[in-house]
Design a protein around this motif. Structure first.
Motif, PDB file in Angstrom:
ATOM      1  N   PHE A   8      -0.008  -2.920  58.861  1.00 23.59           N
ATOM      2  CA  PHE A   8       1.408  -3.262  58.683  1.00 23.59           C
ATOM      3  C   PHE A   8       2.093  -2.299  57.709  1.00 23.59           C
ATOM      4  CE2 PHE A   8       0.654  -6.393  61.445  1.00 23.59           C
ATOM      5  CZ  PHE A   8       0.433  -7.701  61.024  1.00 23.59           C
ATOM      6  N   HIS A   9       1.328  -1.834  56.719  1.00 24.24           N
ATOM      7  CA  HIS A   9       1.881  -0.908  55.731  1.00 24.24           C
ATOM      8  C   HIS A   9       1.905   0.529  56.260  1.00 24.24           C
ATOM      9  CE1 HIS A   9       2.696   0.929  51.828  1.00 24.24           C
ATOM     10  NE2 HIS A   9       1.672   1.742  52.039  1.00 24.24           N
ATOM     11  N   ASN A  10       0.909   0.891  57.077  1.00 23.10           N
ATOM     12  CA  ASN A  10       0.759   2.289  57.504  1.00 23.10           C
ATOM     13  C   ASN A  10       1.554   2.656  58.755  1.00 23.10           C
ATOM     14  OD1 ASN A  10      -1.033   2.845  55.399  1.00 23.10           O
ATOM     15  ND2 ASN A  10      -2.804   2.147  56.574  1.00 23.10           N
ATOM     16  N   GLU A  11       1.901   1.667  59.591  1.00 20.26           N
ATOM     17  CA  GLU A  11       2.549   1.975  60.861  1.00 20.26           C
ATOM     18  C   GLU A  11       3.962   2.575  60.751  1.00 20.26           C
ATOM     19  OE1 GLU A  11       0.595  -1.767  63.224  1.00 20.26           O
ATOM     20  OE2 GLU A  11       2.540  -1.038  63.937  1.00 20.26           O
ATOM     21  N   PRO A  12       4.829   2.084  59.844  1.00 17.89           N
ATOM     22  CA  PRO A  12       6.245   2.499  59.889  1.00 17.89           C
ATOM     23  C   PRO A  12       6.478   4.005  59.865  1.00 17.89           C
ATOM     24  CG  PRO A  12       5.990   0.618  58.450  1.00 17.89           C
ATOM     25  CD  PRO A  12       4.608   1.046  58.818  1.00 17.89           C
ATOM     26  N   SER A  13       5.788   4.734  58.985  1.00 18.94           N
ATOM     27  CA  SER A  13       6.051   6.178  58.888  1.00 18.94           C
ATOM     28  C   SER A  13       5.686   6.884  60.187  1.00 18.94           C
ATOM     29  CB  SER A  13       5.277   6.776  57.711  1.00 18.94           C
ATOM     30  OG  SER A  13       3.878   6.570  57.876  1.00 18.94           O
ATOM     31  N   HIS A  14       4.571   6.477  60.821  1.00 19.18           N
ATOM     32  CA  HIS A  14       4.158   7.109  62.076  1.00 19.18           C
ATOM     33  C   HIS A  14       5.089   6.704  63.220  1.00 19.18           C
ATOM     34  CE1 HIS A  14       0.544   8.725  60.285  1.00 19.18           C
ATOM     35  NE2 HIS A  14       0.209   7.535  59.834  1.00 19.18           N
ATOM     36  N   ALA A  15       5.551   5.457  63.221  1.00 20.08           N
ATOM     37  CA  ALA A  15       6.483   5.001  64.254  1.00 20.08           C
ATOM     38  C   ALA A  15       7.809   5.764  64.149  1.00 20.08           C
ATOM     39  CB  ALA A  15       6.722   3.502  64.113  1.00 20.08           C
ATOM     40  N   ARG A  16       8.266   5.987  62.921  1.00 22.25           N
ATOM     41  CA  ARG A  16       9.530   6.706  62.715  1.00 22.25           C
ATOM     42  C   ARG A  16       9.422   8.146  63.237  1.00 22.25           C
ATOM     43  NH1 ARG A  16      10.633  10.148  58.955  1.00 22.25           N
ATOM     44  NH2 ARG A  16       8.885   9.472  57.653  1.00 22.25           N
ATOM     45  N   VAL A  17       8.305   8.813  62.952  1.00 19.78           N
ATOM     46  CA  VAL A  17       8.120  10.194  63.400  1.00 19.78           C
ATOM     47  C   VAL A  17       8.060  10.267  64.921  1.00 19.78           C
ATOM     48  CG1 VAL A  17       6.557  12.168  63.395  1.00 19.78           C
ATOM     49  CG2 VAL A  17       7.008  10.932  61.266  1.00 19.78           C
ATOM     50  N   LEU A  18       7.294   9.361  65.538  1.00 21.36           N
ATOM     51  CA  LEU A  18       7.191   9.363  67.001  1.00 21.36           C
ATOM     52  C   LEU A  18       8.552   9.109  67.638  1.00 21.36           C
ATOM     53  CD1 LEU A  18       5.577   9.500  69.606  1.00 21.36           C
ATOM     54  CD2 LEU A  18       5.005   7.078  69.308  1.00 21.36           C
TER      55      LEU A  18
ATOM     56  N   TYR B 190      10.001   0.589  67.254  1.00 22.03           N
ATOM     57  CA  TYR B 190       9.418   0.191  68.533  1.00 22.03           C
ATOM     58  C   TYR B 190      10.523  -0.279  69.488  1.00 22.03           C
ATOM     59  CZ  TYR B 190       5.154   0.158  65.750  1.00 22.03           C
ATOM     60  OH  TYR B 190       4.128   0.503  64.917  1.00 22.03           O
ATOM     61  N   ASP B 191      11.456  -1.073  68.955  1.00 24.22           N
ATOM     62  CA  ASP B 191      12.556  -1.559  69.793  1.00 24.22           C
ATOM     63  C   ASP B 191      13.391  -0.398  70.325  1.00 24.22           C
ATOM     64  OD1 ASP B 191      13.187  -4.548  67.768  1.00 24.22           O
ATOM     65  OD2 ASP B 191      11.766  -4.163  69.402  1.00 24.22           O
ATOM     66  N   ASN B 192      13.596   0.602  69.484  1.00 25.15           N
ATOM     67  CA  ASN B 192      14.379   1.763  69.895  1.00 25.15           C
ATOM     68  C   ASN B 192      13.685   2.524  71.024  1.00 25.15           C
ATOM     69  OD1 ASN B 192      16.717   3.394  69.575  1.00 25.15           O
ATOM     70  ND2 ASN B 192      15.521   4.914  68.456  1.00 25.15           N
ATOM     71  N   MET B 193      12.370   2.693  70.899  1.00 27.31           N
ATOM     72  CA  MET B 193      11.623   3.406  71.937  1.00 27.31           C
ATOM     73  C   MET B 193      11.540   2.588  73.223  1.00 27.31           C
ATOM     74  SD  MET B 193       8.594   5.412  69.819  1.00 27.31           S
ATOM     75  CE  MET B 193       8.272   4.215  68.523  1.00 27.31           C
ATOM     76  N   LEU B 194      11.361   1.280  73.106  1.00 31.90           N
ATOM     77  CA  LEU B 194      11.311   0.417  74.288  1.00 31.90           C
ATOM     78  C   LEU B 194      12.654   0.407  75.022  1.00 31.90           C
ATOM     79  CD1 LEU B 194       9.312  -2.526  72.707  1.00 31.90           C
ATOM     80  CD2 LEU B 194       8.513  -1.107  74.604  1.00 31.90           C
ATOM     81  N   GLN B 195      13.728   0.501  74.250  1.00 25.31           N
ATOM     82  CA  GLN B 195      15.073   0.506  74.837  1.00 25.31           C
ATOM     83  C   GLN B 195      15.287   1.743  75.712  1.00 25.31           C
ATOM     84  OE1 GLN B 195      18.389   0.780  72.005  1.00 25.31           O
ATOM     85  NE2 GLN B 195      19.096  -1.184  72.777  1.00 25.31           N
ATOM     86  N   LYS B 196      14.541   2.825  75.407  1.00 27.23           N
ATOM     87  CA  LYS B 196      14.684   4.074  76.153  1.00 27.23           C
ATOM     88  C   LYS B 196      13.756   4.140  77.370  1.00 27.23           C
ATOM     89  CE  LYS B 196      15.694   6.600  71.861  1.00 27.23           C
ATOM     90  NZ  LYS B 196      15.189   7.638  70.949  1.00 27.23           N
ATOM     91  N   PHE B 197      12.932   3.124  77.591  1.00 32.55           N
ATOM     92  CA  PHE B 197      12.022   3.144  78.734  1.00 32.55           C
ATOM     93  C   PHE B 197      12.819   3.232  80.039  1.00 32.55           C
ATOM     94  CE2 PHE B 197       7.664   1.132  77.488  1.00 32.55           C
ATOM     95  CZ  PHE B 197       7.570   2.026  76.435  1.00 32.55           C
ATOM     96  N   GLY B 198      12.418   4.174  80.898  1.00 27.17           N
ATOM     97  CA  GLY B 198      13.007   4.272  82.228  1.00 27.17           C
ATOM     98  C   GLY B 198      12.025   3.748  83.269  1.00 27.17           C
ATOM     99  N   GLU B 199      12.292   4.051  84.534  1.00 26.29           N
ATOM    100  CA  GLU B 199      11.442   3.537  85.617  1.00 26.29           C
ATOM    101  C   GLU B 199       9.977   3.966  85.446  1.00 26.29           C
ATOM    102  OE1 GLU B 199      13.997   1.220  88.196  1.00 26.29           O
ATOM    103  OE2 GLU B 199      11.839   1.455  87.951  1.00 26.29           O
ATOM    104  N   HIS B 200       9.769   5.213  85.060  1.00 28.72           N
ATOM    105  CA  HIS B 200       8.391   5.717  84.919  1.00 28.72           C
ATOM    106  C   HIS B 200       7.636   4.960  83.824  1.00 28.72           C
ATOM    107  CE1 HIS B 200       8.856   8.934  87.770  1.00 28.72           C
ATOM    108  NE2 HIS B 200       9.882   9.471  87.108  1.00 28.72           N
ATOM    109  N   GLU B 201       8.323   4.711  82.712  1.00 28.77           N
ATOM    110  CA  GLU B 201       7.666   4.022  81.597  1.00 28.77           C
ATOM    111  C   GLU B 201       7.414   2.543  81.927  1.00 28.77           C
ATOM    112  OE1 GLU B 201       8.872   7.687  80.565  1.00 28.77           O
ATOM    113  OE2 GLU B 201      10.374   6.151  81.042  1.00 28.77           O
ATOM    114  N   ILE B 202       8.355   1.914  82.630  1.00 28.78           N
ATOM    115  CA  ILE B 202       8.163   0.502  83.006  1.00 28.78           C
ATOM    116  C   ILE B 202       7.027   0.377  84.014  1.00 28.78           C
ATOM    117  CG2 ILE B 202       9.256  -1.565  83.961  1.00 28.78           C
ATOM    118  CD1 ILE B 202      11.948  -0.478  83.018  1.00 28.78           C
TER     119      ILE B 202
END
Length: 474
Positions: free
Chosen positions: A336-346, A387-399
Motif C-alpha cells: 500500500f505504501h510502495n504502489e503509488p509512486s510506481h502507479a504514477r510513473v506508469l 488506476y482509475d485514470n488508466m482504467l478510464q483510458k481502456f479501449g476495445e483492445h484493453e477491455i
C-alpha cells in the motif's frame, strides 16, 4: 516404539501447557504487564497438539531430523503464540522450496521468474535464491512445475495470511488451532513431503540433453513431441529459458544448434505474451549496445519466425519496465505504501488516447486490474486515482484483455477472495456499456452472471473458453 507421539505424551504436553500459561500469567501480573490476549487459549493449543501426530507422520522420517522450523512451530503452538507459529510454517516451506529449486534446475528457474535482464545477471547459484522475494519463489515454483496449480493457490493464500495475520501484525486471536493444523498439512502435502513430478521432470530431462549432448534431428523428435504436450505455463517457462540460453554470453555453437532443433516446438505452444517478451529483450539488447546478444536474439527470432513480435519502438521497452516495477510493488510486502509512486510513473506513460503497444498490453491490463481490485486486504488508496485514470483510458483492445484475465491462474486465484471478487465485478459493470464488441459483451455478461463459487474457475469453463477462442475468428 511407534513413529508417532503416544497419547500419554500428548496428555503430558497439554498439562504442561496449562501449567506454563498459569505461571506466565502470574508472572506478567507481578511485572505489571498486560496478561490478557497475550497467549491463545489452551483449548485451541490442544487442538493443534492432538492433531499433530497424524500430520507430522506425512513427513519422511529422515527429513524430520532437519526440519527445525517444524519443531519451532510446535513450540510456538504449545506456548500459545499462534502468530509466531504461522511464521514458522512459512519458514519451513520456504526453506524446502529453495532446496527443491537447487536440486531441480537453477538456470531454468531464474529465467522463468526473473524477466528483468539486469537483475537476472546477478542470480547465478543456490546462494542467490535468498535474493528473491518469497512471492517470487512461490510463483517461480509454480511456473516451473515444482508446485501444482492447486498447491500454488493454497500457498499463495497461506503466504497472504502470513503477511497479514502473523507476528508482523497484532492479529493472533483471529487464528485457530484447526486453521494452523490445516495450513501445516497443506504445506507438507504440497511442498515439504512432495517432489516435482510429471511434466516438470520432463523439462529437467529436456534441458539436460540440450546442455550436455550434441543432438541430431532424430534425437530432437521425442523431445519436440514431449514439449508439444506441456501445459501452457510450463511451455512459457521453457521458452524463456531457451531464449535466455541462446542469447547468453556463454552459448557456444553446439548449444545453439541444439536449441534450434527444439525451439519451434516451445514457441508454438507459448502464448503471445512471452513471444512479445522475447522481442522486447531484443530491443533491450540493442538499446544497451549489447551487440552479440542482440544478434543472437535476432537469430533465435528468425529460427521461430518470430520477427513480427519485435516492438515497434522503444516506448514498449520503457512501459514494460514500469509495469514490472508496479507489479513487484503490488505483490510485495508493504504494498500500500510502495504502489503509488510506481502507479504514477506508469500512468504518465499512457497518453490521453490510451493506446498501449500490443507487446505489453496483456501485462499492462493484468497489472493495473490486479492492483485496482486489491489483494483481499484492501487497495492502495494513494494509488487508486492513477488506476482509475488508466482504467478510464481502456479501449476495445484493453477491455478484450480484461475479460481474458480469468484464463490466468494467478488472477483466478486472486478473485477467489471475496473483496477482490466484488471489486472485479464492479469493473465488469463499468466496462459493459463501454464496449461494442459482441464477443466482449457476451464474456462480460457471463462473468457478471457467475456465482461467487463459479467465478474463480470460469476461465476453465468450456463455454467461456470457446467464447474467448472466437476472438481469433472475428
Amino acid at each position: 516404539m511407534s513413529n508417532g507421539i503416544n497419547v500419554t505424551s500428548q496428555n503430558q504436553v497439554v498439562t504442561g501447557v496449562d501449567q506454563f500459561s498459569n505461571g506466565l500469567t502470574t508472572y506478567l501480573n507481578e511485572l505489571g504487564l498486560p496478561e490478557s490476549n497475550v497467549l491463545v487459549p489452551v483449548p485451541e493449543r490442544s487442538r493443534v497438539i492432538n492433531n499433530l501426530p497424524e500430520v507430522i507422520n506425512l513427513v519422511d522420517v529422515n527429513q524430520r531430523t532437519t526440519s527445525i522450523y517444524l519443531s519451532k512451530f510446535i513450540a510456538a503452538c504449545g506456548a500459545g503464540l499462534f502468530d509466531a507459529a504461522l511464521n514458522f510454517i512459512w519458514d519451513e516451506t520456504v526453506v524446502n522450496l529453495r532446496k527443491k529449486v537447487a536440486r531441480f534446475d537453477l538456470e531454468y528457474f531464474y529465467d522463468s521468474v526473473v524477466t528483468d535482464e539486469n537483475r537476472r545477471k546477478k542470480l547465478r547459484d543456490e546462494d542467490d535464491l535468498v535474493k528473491l522475494d518469497e512471492w517470487e519463489l512461490v510463483r517461480g515454483c509454480h511456473l516451473t512445475g515444482i508446485l501444482s496449480d492447486i498447491g500454488f493457490k493454497h500457498l499463495d493464500y497461506i503466504r497472504d495470511m502470513r503477511n497479514w495475520a502473523s507476528a508482523a501484525h497484532p492479529n493472533q486471536n483471529e487464528l485457530t488451532g484447526f486453521q494452523l493444523i490445516s495450513w501445516l498439512e497443506t504445506c507438507i502435502r504440497e511442498v515439504i513431503g512432495k517432489e516435482p513430478e510429471g511434466p516438470a521432470i520432463e523439462i529437467k530431462r529436456f534441458l539436460g540433453s540440450i546442455r550436455n549432448n550434441a543432438l541430431t534431428l532424430p534425437d530432437a523428435v521425442p523431445i519436440n513431441a514431449g514439449i508439444e504436450h506441456l501445459p501452457p505455463d510450463l511451455g512459457t517457462s521453457l521458452l524463456r529459458t531457451l531464449f535466455g540460453m541462446y542469447t547468453g554470453k556463454a552459448a557456444d555453437a553446439r548449444l545453439k544448434n541444439n536449441i534450434k532443433l527444439v525451439c519451434n516446438a516451445a514457441w508454438n505452444i507459448s502464448p503471445d505474451e512471452v513471444k512479445y517478451e522475447c522481442g522486447l529483450k531484443y530491443a533491450t539488447f540493442a538499446s544497451n549496445g549489447e551487440i552479440d546478444r542482440r544478434d543472437s536474439a535476432r537469430e533465435f527470432l528468425d529460427a521461430v519466425n518470430g520477427l513480427p513480435f519485435l516492438p515497434s519502438d522503444t516506448l514498449a521497452v520503457e512501459i514494460s519496465e514500469k509495469i514490472n516495477n508496479l507489479y513487484a510493488a503490488h505483490i510485495g510486502f508493504n504494498n500500500f505504501h510502495n504502489e503509488p509512486s510506481h502507479a504514477r510513473v506508469l500512468d504518465s506513460y499512457v497518453s490521453n488516447t490510451g493506446i498501449i503497444p500490443e507487446s505489453v498490453r496483456k501485462a499492462y491490463v493484468r497489472t493495473v486490474v490486479m492492483s485496482k481490485i486489491g489483494n483481499g486486504h484492501g487497495v492502495s488508496t494513494m494509488a487508486e486515482s492513477y488506476y482509475d485514470n488508466m482504467l478510464q483510458k481502456f479501449g476495445e483492445h484493453e477491455i478484450k484483455e480484461f475479460v481474458t484475465l480469468l484464463m490466468n491462474t494467478e488472477f483466478s486465484s486472486r478473485v477467489a477472495l471475496s473483496a477482490c471478487r466484488s471489486n472485479y465485478k464492479a469493473l465488469v459493470a463499468y466496462f459493459l456499456p463501454r464496449t461494442t464488441n459482441q464477443i466482449t459483451q457476451q464474456a462480460l455478461q457471463m462473468i457478471n452472471q457467475s456465482t461467487d463459487q463459479q467465478l474463480p474457475n470460469l476461465g476453465k469453463d468450456t463455454r467461456f473458453k470457446q467464447l474467448i477462442g472466437s476472438y481469433s475468428l472475428s
